[in-house]
Motif scaffolding. Structure first.
Motif, PDB file in Angstrom:
ATOM      1  N   PRO A  93     -11.064  11.552   2.711  1.00 26.75           N
ATOM      2  CA  PRO A  93     -10.652  10.964   1.421  1.00 26.75           C
ATOM      3  C   PRO A  93      -9.157  10.676   1.344  1.00 26.75           C
ATOM      4  CG  PRO A  93     -11.161  13.309   1.180  1.00 26.75           C
ATOM      5  CD  PRO A  93     -11.612  12.914   2.540  1.00 26.75           C
ATOM      6  N   HIS A  94      -8.314  11.522   1.942  1.00 25.22           N
ATOM      7  CA  HIS A  94      -6.867  11.293   1.870  1.00 25.22           C
ATOM      8  C   HIS A  94      -6.476  10.016   2.600  1.00 25.22           C
ATOM      9  CE1 HIS A  94      -6.167  15.129  -0.048  1.00 25.22           C
ATOM     10  NE2 HIS A  94      -6.859  15.752   0.896  1.00 25.22           N
ATOM     11  N   ARG A  95      -7.113   9.770   3.742  1.00 25.49           N
ATOM     12  CA  ARG A  95      -6.861   8.538   4.481  1.00 25.49           C
ATOM     13  C   ARG A  95      -7.314   7.329   3.674  1.00 25.49           C
ATOM     14  NH1 ARG A  95      -4.142   5.105   7.459  1.00 25.49           N
ATOM     15  NH2 ARG A  95      -5.359   3.966   8.993  1.00 25.49           N
ATOM     16  N   VAL A  96      -8.464   7.429   3.007  1.00 23.93           N
ATOM     17  CA  VAL A  96      -8.990   6.324   2.201  1.00 23.93           C
ATOM     18  C   VAL A  96      -8.026   5.985   1.066  1.00 23.93           C
ATOM     19  CG1 VAL A  96     -10.816   5.699   0.555  1.00 23.93           C
ATOM     20  CG2 VAL A  96     -11.415   6.701   2.768  1.00 23.93           C
ATOM     21  N   ARG A  97      -7.432   7.018   0.454  1.00 20.31           N
ATOM     22  CA  ARG A  97      -6.525   6.774  -0.675  1.00 20.31           C
ATOM     23  C   ARG A  97      -5.280   6.016  -0.254  1.00 20.31           C
ATOM     24  NH1 ARG A  97      -7.503  12.915  -2.167  1.00 20.31           N
ATOM     25  NH2 ARG A  97      -9.594  12.707  -3.071  1.00 20.31           N
ATOM     26  N   GLN A  98      -4.939   6.070   1.017  1.00 18.21           N
ATOM     27  CA  GLN A  98      -3.801   5.303   1.516  1.00 18.21           C
ATOM     28  C   GLN A  98      -4.158   3.827   1.717  1.00 18.21           C
ATOM     29  OE1 GLN A  98      -2.607   7.281   5.116  1.00 18.21           O
ATOM     30  NE2 GLN A  98      -2.060   9.186   4.069  1.00 18.21           N
ATOM     31  N   LEU A  99      -5.440   3.542   1.705  1.00 17.04           N
ATOM     32  CA  LEU A  99      -5.900   2.177   1.982  1.00 17.04           C
ATOM     33  C   LEU A  99      -6.254   1.390   0.732  1.00 17.04           C
ATOM     34  CD1 LEU A  99      -8.270   3.001   5.001  1.00 17.04           C
ATOM     35  CD2 LEU A  99      -5.995   1.948   5.123  1.00 17.04           C
ATOM     36  N   VAL A 100      -6.321   2.047  -0.425  1.00 16.21           N
ATOM     37  CA  VAL A 100      -6.787   1.372  -1.636  1.00 16.21           C
ATOM     38  C   VAL A 100      -5.780   1.505  -2.768  1.00 16.21           C
ATOM     39  CG1 VAL A 100      -9.201   1.752  -1.008  1.00 16.21           C
ATOM     40  CG2 VAL A 100      -8.049   3.367  -2.550  1.00 16.21           C
ATOM     41  N   GLY A 101      -5.767   0.486  -3.627  1.00 14.68           N
ATOM     42  CA  GLY A 101      -5.071   0.542  -4.901  1.00 14.68           C
ATOM     43  C   GLY A 101      -6.102   0.350  -5.993  1.00 14.68           C
ATOM     44  N   VAL A 102      -5.986   1.085  -7.086  1.00 17.60           N
ATOM     45  CA  VAL A 102      -7.009   1.066  -8.130  1.00 17.60           C
ATOM     46  C   VAL A 102      -6.385   0.703  -9.467  1.00 17.60           C
ATOM     47  CG1 VAL A 102      -8.793   2.374  -9.335  1.00 17.60           C
ATOM     48  CG2 VAL A 102      -8.306   2.869  -6.928  1.00 17.60           C
ATOM     49  N   THR A 103      -6.963  -0.298 -10.120  1.00 20.25           N
ATOM     50  CA  THR A 103      -6.606  -0.631 -11.498  1.00 20.25           C
ATOM     51  C   THR A 103      -7.853  -0.433 -12.343  1.00 20.25           C
ATOM     52  OG1 THR A 103      -4.932  -2.234 -10.844  1.00 20.25           O
ATOM     53  CG2 THR A 103      -5.796  -2.420 -13.063  1.00 20.25           C
ATOM     54  N   GLY A 104      -7.819   0.572 -13.215  1.00 21.93           N
ATOM     55  CA  GLY A 104      -8.988   0.911 -14.015  1.00 21.93           C
ATOM     56  C   GLY A 104      -9.103   0.059 -15.261  1.00 21.93           C
ATOM     57  N   GLN A 105     -10.104   0.371 -16.076  1.00 22.76           N
ATOM     58  CA  GLN A 105     -10.334  -0.393 -17.299  1.00 22.76           C
ATOM     59  C   GLN A 105      -9.220  -0.174 -18.321  1.00 22.76           C
ATOM     60  OE1 GLN A 105     -14.253  -0.045 -19.038  1.00 22.76           O
ATOM     61  NE2 GLN A 105     -15.219   0.205 -17.044  1.00 22.76           N
ATOM     62  N   TYR A 106      -8.573   0.975 -18.258  1.00 20.24           N
ATOM     63  CA  TYR A 106      -7.541   1.303 -19.237  1.00 20.24           C
ATOM     64  C   TYR A 106      -6.223   1.545 -18.518  1.00 20.24           C
ATOM     65  CZ  TYR A 106     -11.836   2.075 -21.790  1.00 20.24           C
ATOM     66  OH  TYR A 106     -13.089   1.918 -22.339  1.00 20.24           O
ATOM     67  N   ALA A 107      -5.148   0.990 -19.063  1.00 18.24           N
ATOM     68  CA  ALA A 107      -3.847   1.084 -18.424  1.00 18.24           C
ATOM     69  C   ALA A 107      -3.422   2.543 -18.255  1.00 18.24           C
ATOM     70  CB  ALA A 107      -2.807   0.330 -19.253  1.00 18.24           C
ATOM     71  N   SER A 108      -2.885   2.841 -17.077  1.00 21.20           N
ATOM     72  CA  SER A 108      -2.499   4.212 -16.767  1.00 21.20           C
ATOM     73  C   SER A 108      -0.997   4.430 -16.936  1.00 21.20           C
ATOM     74  CB  SER A 108      -2.890   4.543 -15.321  1.00 21.20           C
ATOM     75  OG  SER A 108      -2.275   3.641 -14.419  1.00 21.20           O
ATOM     76  N   VAL A 109      -0.304   3.468 -17.546  1.00 26.07           N
ATOM     77  CA  VAL A 109       1.145   3.571 -17.703  1.00 26.07           C
ATOM     78  C   VAL A 109       1.496   4.432 -18.915  1.00 26.07           C
ATOM     79  CG1 VAL A 109       1.649   1.402 -16.561  1.00 26.07           C
ATOM     80  CG2 VAL A 109       1.100   1.394 -18.985  1.00 26.07           C
ATOM     81  N   ASP A 110       2.729   4.968 -18.915  1.00 27.41           N
ATOM     82  CA  ASP A 110       3.229   5.804 -20.001  1.00 27.41           C
ATOM     83  C   ASP A 110       3.895   4.915 -21.043  1.00 27.41           C
ATOM     84  OD1 ASP A 110       4.744   7.522 -21.666  1.00 27.41           O
ATOM     85  OD2 ASP A 110       4.875   9.022 -20.073  1.00 27.41           O
ATOM     86  N   GLU A 111       3.375   4.943 -22.260  1.00 23.06           N
ATOM     87  CA  GLU A 111       3.867   4.052 -23.310  1.00 23.06           C
ATOM     88  C   GLU A 111       5.300   4.354 -23.727  1.00 23.06           C
ATOM     89  OE1 GLU A 111       1.314   3.825 -26.652  1.00 23.06           O
ATOM     90  OE2 GLU A 111      -0.202   2.638 -25.600  1.00 23.06           O
TER      91      GLU A 111
END
Length: 342
Positions: A93-111
């Motif tokens: 799983p750690h190797r896989v996380r280096q290969l993908v970027g994820v944008t979910g349905q809801y913004a993960s940024v700090d307002e």
């Protein structure tokens, strides 16, 4: 020595997977995810080629987000197997996380942070030194048309700006595979168009994208291939054109002057073509799938002989909505069930 040799061979397979696997960004077979007795994902297969936009189309509750979450290592896989660029999702799983970027349905940024501060924070979390994180943030803000808002707090951003910033954050590590989970949900048509242009630019620059959506026009506009899923199962897969052709080479759209005559008209159409049409009571008409567009004349003549008056008639290529209706018996917005994800 044998054990050491085995470990070296295994590591070599991860870094240099077989040629067939290198052609696939995602290779998933028989994916299963259960929440108690409920199977949110029930044996889904997905093969995504490098450099394409692969769309996963389905209504709310179909299993789209759950499938993506398993592939991104955010949820454990209960059954089946999956690999990303030949790397096993469960085993590495750690190797896989280096290969993908994820944008979910809801913004993960700090307002409460500015756009620049958010991207620097993500960069630092991903191991970048502060100077590098600042350069990366500036480059991404320029790339996504947010440079003028770099020092503005996110709480003052529009929905479209937040989505673009969230997508920018997923690209900090420059992953070769990007997961976009309903990236334009809630956006106005103009902003949706801007997001579509951004996605096309990412593909042109070499990214591979796995896109989930419930918007038929979005899948039609962006996806090279589409998997249609419903109630946790894949019900069809192909290019948009292949899926449309599967329900007929064209569709005859008829609107009757007398809306109450729909059932009678449908019976006549079935008698002429041997297949029932799809009734659209709210529009006072019916949609007739045609394997041969020339048969439209036969239908119209039969309706006229039955003294059924027609207000409009048009022959068009099938839409993805008609494909989905033919495959599942309902439209993409007919479900109100919310996907369960832990």
């Amino acid at each position: 020595m044998k054990a050491a040799g085995g470990r070296l061979a295994a590591m070599n397979d991860i870094l240099h997977p077989p040629a067939v696997e290198r052609e696939l960004a995602v290779d998933a077979v028989g994916l299963v995810k259960a929440f108690g007795a409920f199977r949110a994902v029930d044996g889904i297969d997905l093969q995504v080629r490098r450099g394409e936009v692969f769309g996963v189309l389905g209504p709310n509750g179909a299993g789209k987000t759950t499938t993506l979450s398993m592939l991104a290592t955010l949820l454990p896989i209960d059954g089946g197997r999956a690999s990303i660029f030949g790397v096993d999702v469960v085993a590495h799983p750690h190797r896989v996380r280096q290969l993908v970027g994820v944008t979910g349905q809801y913004a993960s940024v700090d307002e409460n942070l500015t756009a620049t501060e958010n991207l620097i924070l993500f960069g630092r979390l991903l191991g970048q030194r502060t100077p590098q994180a600042r350069r990366t943030a500036a480059d991404l803000l320029e790339r996504f048309g947010l440079a003028d808002a770099a020092d503005r707090q996110i709480q003052k951003f529009s929905g479209g700006m937040r989505r673009r910033l969230d997508l920018a954050a997923s690209l900090i590590a420059q992953p070769p595979l990007i997961f976009l989970d309903e990236p334009t949900t809630g956006l106005d048509p103009r902003t949706r168009g801007q997001m579509w242009d951004t996605i096309r630019e990412l593909v042109a620059q070499g990214s591979t994208i796995l896109l989930t959506t419930q918007y038929l026009d979005e899948a039609d506009q962006l996806a090279d291939r589409i998997a249609v899923i419903d109630q946790g199962r894949k019900v069809a897969e192909g290019t948009p054109e292949q899926l449309k052709t599967s329900v007929g080479s064209s569709t005859l759209h008829i609107r009757l002057e007398d809306r109450a005559a729909g059932a009678r008209a449908a019976a006549i159409v079935e008698q002429v073509l041997g297949e029932p049409p799809v009734l659209t009571p709210e529009a006072g008409g019916l949609n007739v799938a045609l394997t041969d567009a020339n048969r439209a004349a036969d239908v119209l003549i039969a309706l006229r002989q039955a003294d059924l008056s027609i207000s409009t008639a048009a022959v068009q290529q099938p839409t993805l909505d008609e494909v989905f209706l033919a495959l599942t018996g309902h439209h993409t917005d007919d479900h109100d069930q919310t996907e369960e994800v832990a």
